[in-house]
Design a protein around this motif. Sequence first.
Motif, short mmCIF file in Angstrom:
data_model
loop_
_atom_site.label_atom_id
_atom_site.label_comp_id
_atom_site.label_asym_id
_atom_site.label_seq_id
_atom_site.Cartn_x
_atom_site.Cartn_y
_atom_site.Cartn_z
N HIS A 197 0.83 -1.20 0.00
CA HIS A 197 0.00 0.00 0.00
C HIS A 197 0.87 1.25 0.00
O HIS A 197 0.97 1.93 -0.99
CB HIS A 197 -0.99 -0.02 1.16
CG HIS A 197 -2.12 -0.96 0.95
ND1 HIS A 197 -2.03 -2.31 1.24
CD2 HIS A 197 -3.34 -0.78 0.43
CE1 HIS A 197 -3.16 -2.90 0.91
NE2 HIS A 197 -3.98 -2.00 0.41
N ASP A 206 -1.65 -0.81 -4.14
CA ASP A 206 -3.06 -0.41 -4.18
C ASP A 206 -3.21 1.01 -3.63
O ASP A 206 -2.47 1.40 -2.72
CB ASP A 206 -3.91 -1.36 -3.34
CG ASP A 206 -4.28 -2.62 -4.12
OD1 ASP A 206 -3.74 -2.82 -5.21
OD2 ASP A 206 -5.11 -3.40 -3.61
N ASP A 207 -4.16 1.72 -4.17
CA ASP A 207 -4.65 3.02 -3.65
C ASP A 207 -3.98 4.24 -4.28
O ASP A 207 -4.56 5.32 -4.28
CB ASP A 207 -4.54 3.16 -2.12
CG ASP A 207 -5.33 2.10 -1.38
OD1 ASP A 207 -6.11 1.38 -2.04
OD2 ASP A 207 -5.15 1.98 -0.16
N HIS A 219 -8.78 0.93 -9.49
CA HIS A 219 -9.08 0.40 -8.15
C HIS A 219 -10.45 0.94 -7.71
O HIS A 219 -10.62 1.35 -6.58
CB HIS A 219 -7.95 0.86 -7.21
CG HIS A 219 -7.87 0.14 -5.90
ND1 HIS A 219 -8.04 -1.21 -5.76
CD2 HIS A 219 -7.60 0.60 -4.64
CE1 HIS A 219 -7.88 -1.54 -4.48
NE2 HIS A 219 -7.62 -0.46 -3.79
N HIS A 251 -13.26 3.57 -4.07
CA HIS A 251 -12.73 2.57 -3.13
C HIS A 251 -13.86 1.88 -2.36
O HIS A 251 -13.75 1.58 -1.16
CB HIS A 251 -11.72 3.18 -2.15
CG HIS A 251 -10.73 2.16 -1.63
ND1 HIS A 251 -11.00 1.36 -0.54
CD2 HIS A 251 -9.50 1.81 -2.07
CE1 HIS A 251 -9.97 0.56 -0.33
NE2 HIS A 251 -9.05 0.81 -1.25
ZN LIG Z 1 -7.30 -0.22 -1.67
#
Ligand SMILES: [Zn+2]
Length: 246
Positions: free
Chosen positions: A15, A76-77, A142, A146
């Motif tokens: 992350h 991710d993110d 993604h 979210h």
């Molecule tokens: Zn995420």
Amino acid sequence: MNPRAIRRIPVLLYHKIGVAPTGVRNPRTWVAPDRFVWQMNYLSRRGWRCITPEALAAHYRGEKEADPDSILITFDDGSRSCYREVFPLMRSLGLTATVFIVSGQLGGRAVWDRNPDHPDDELLTIREIRELAEAGWSIGAHSMTHARLTGLPPGEAEREIRESKRQLEEALSMPIRTFAYPYGAYAPEHAGMVRKVGYEIGFTTHYPEQGLYAIRRENIHGEVYALRFLWRFRRAKRGPFRDVEA
Ligand SMILES: [Zn+2]
């Protein structure tokens, strides 16, 4: 009934890189810089080479076999630490990654991960994402907000999947072929939606794998020290990949 087994390519999930502020709600999503440096040095010294999700998909579809030393590193993110901390280090080691962006928060904040005592994490800007892409990184979607897809009615879940692709393609002027489920959460019908709206490949985390549209990843979080990293990395390589219909 018995899908073809294919040699697995390890996929790691991160992350953000940095020291977790005290009292933050999800400290495990932060990996301390010294740990991350150790992990990347390990992969680089052992000769692992980063590939794109598209190359991984071609390998799993049986179109073009990937080299045995191939690895996929994903974030991710879209934390800004990908640009500030990760990018310079990986570039110096000849490594690249894939980053999954929340399309409704380009240059925004991680509002889904709100902490009462800390500002929301800053997210990559369009300019930074373009620079990563120019340096060989892959960009994936993604969702728009979210959202946990398994908690949404089917129409809304499909909209999150479809519109995040469209919004990113429009904002970045590049094709978006890869999707990662927020929280790794998906049901079989979501894998079908990811395929239907035109992605080549999808990624989950700890959920059961579902062919090309929900590939498992090994989560490297903040409590993964060196030995645990080696163990998780070994697990990431274990077992064949089996393609199934999404
Ligand atoms: Zn995420």
